[in-house]
Design an enzyme around this catalytic site. Structure first.
Site, PDB file in Angstrom:
ATOM      1  N   ASP A   1      -7.514  -2.612  -8.303  1.00  0.00           N
ATOM      2  CA  ASP A   1      -7.095  -2.510  -6.912  1.00  0.00           C
ATOM      3  C   ASP A   1      -8.257  -2.044  -6.033  1.00  0.00           C
ATOM      4  OD1 ASP A   1      -6.099  -0.844  -4.576  1.00  0.00           O
ATOM      5  OD2 ASP A   1      -4.204  -1.747  -5.233  1.00  0.00           O
TER       6      ASP A   1
ATOM      7  N   SER B   1       0.841  -1.198   0.000  1.00  0.00           N
ATOM      8  CA  SER B   1       0.000   0.000   0.000  1.00  0.00           C
ATOM      9  C   SER B   1       0.881   1.255   0.000  1.00  0.00           C
ATOM     10  CB  SER B   1      -0.971  -0.041   1.182  1.00  0.00           C
ATOM     11  OG  SER B   1      -1.988   0.927   1.025  1.00  0.00           O
TER      12      SER B   1
ATOM     13  N   HIS C   1      -6.546  -5.423  -2.412  1.00  0.00           N
ATOM     14  CA  HIS C   1      -5.577  -4.326  -2.405  1.00  0.00           C
ATOM     15  C   HIS C   1      -4.145  -4.835  -2.316  1.00  0.00           C
ATOM     16  CE1 HIS C   1      -3.747  -0.504  -1.908  1.00  0.00           C
ATOM     17  NE2 HIS C   1      -3.661  -0.511  -0.593  1.00  0.00           N
TER      18      HIS C   1
END
Length: 230
Positions: free
Chosen positions: A109, A13, A176
């Site tokens: 995503d 991330s 994600h």
């Protein structure tokens, strides 16, 4: 560290974006290590100039740059070409990185599709959240927006895929990150491209067994689970 043979800088991330930004700096700190590479998971945050609400995504990243006063710390190879507000987007950064880097992400995503395609205060937010909670409730407009984002994302990664220092595993799951997810970072993961799991593909690339540029051919997001891919 000075006598190591292998080193990996990785992050997920925001840490995946930081990995992209600091990959060459990491390499510079380990001049005597034989194999130094980077792995960015879920860090390819995408502006998508021709996708709805691109200006919103740009303003969001620009506010981060302003808050931390870091425009002067962004890669000069990027800021000399374009506005610093665009130099937080990997689509503008990755081609300038000299150190081998592996881009692991989804063309759909979950963080970006859920929170960056439609602004939080938009009148469409409630419907959008319902859509992504149950794809069957999405309107044709919603589905087209998702499709457009994925298509633009795939176009961007294909444009940098001919760089010999870059490895890729770009899937289509509505998730994600995967590095710390026991369902997907295993040889038995249901997420496979070219008959390779993410773990197998990265190992082949990292140890120079073969180039790895695996990019999904799906034209819409997939719901991926531990047991099967729907």
């Amino acid at each position: 560290m000075g006598v190591g043979e292998n080193a990996i800088l990785s992050g997920i991330s925001a840490g995946g974006l930081a990995t992209i930004l600091h990959c060459d700096g990491f390499r510079a700190r380990l001049p005597d290590v034989g194999r130094v590479k980077c792995l960015s998971d879920g860090g390819f945050f995408f502006r998508g100039e021709n996708v709805l609400n691109a200006d919103y995504r740009e303003k969001y990243f620009a506010s981060v740059i302003t808050l931390h006063n870091i425009s002067s710390l962004l890669p000069v190879t990027c800021t000399e070409r374009i506005d610093p507000s665009l130099c937080f987007f990997p689509e503008n950064l990755v081609r300038d990185i000299q150190t081998p880097i592996f881009i692991l992400d989804s063309a759909f995503d979950a963080y970006q599709v859920r929170l960056r395609l439609v602004p939080p205060l938009s009148d469409d937010r409630i419907r959008w959240d319902l859509c992504l909670g149950n794809i069957s409730t999405c309107t044709s407009t919603d589905k087209q927006l998702i499709t457009d984002f994925g298509g633009a994302f795939l176009k961007a990664v294909r444009e940098i895929s001919n760089n010999p220092t870059i490895g890729m595993f770009i899937h289509a799951c509505l998730i994600h990150t995967v590095l710390i997810d026991g369902r997907f970072w295993t040889p038995n993961s249901t997420i496979k491209l070219g008959n390779l799991s993410i773990q197998e593909a990265f190992a082949n690339w990292y140890f120079d067994r073969e180039p790895v540029r695996l990019i999904t051919t799906a034209n819409f997001l997939e719901i991926c689970t531990k047991k099967k891919m729907l």
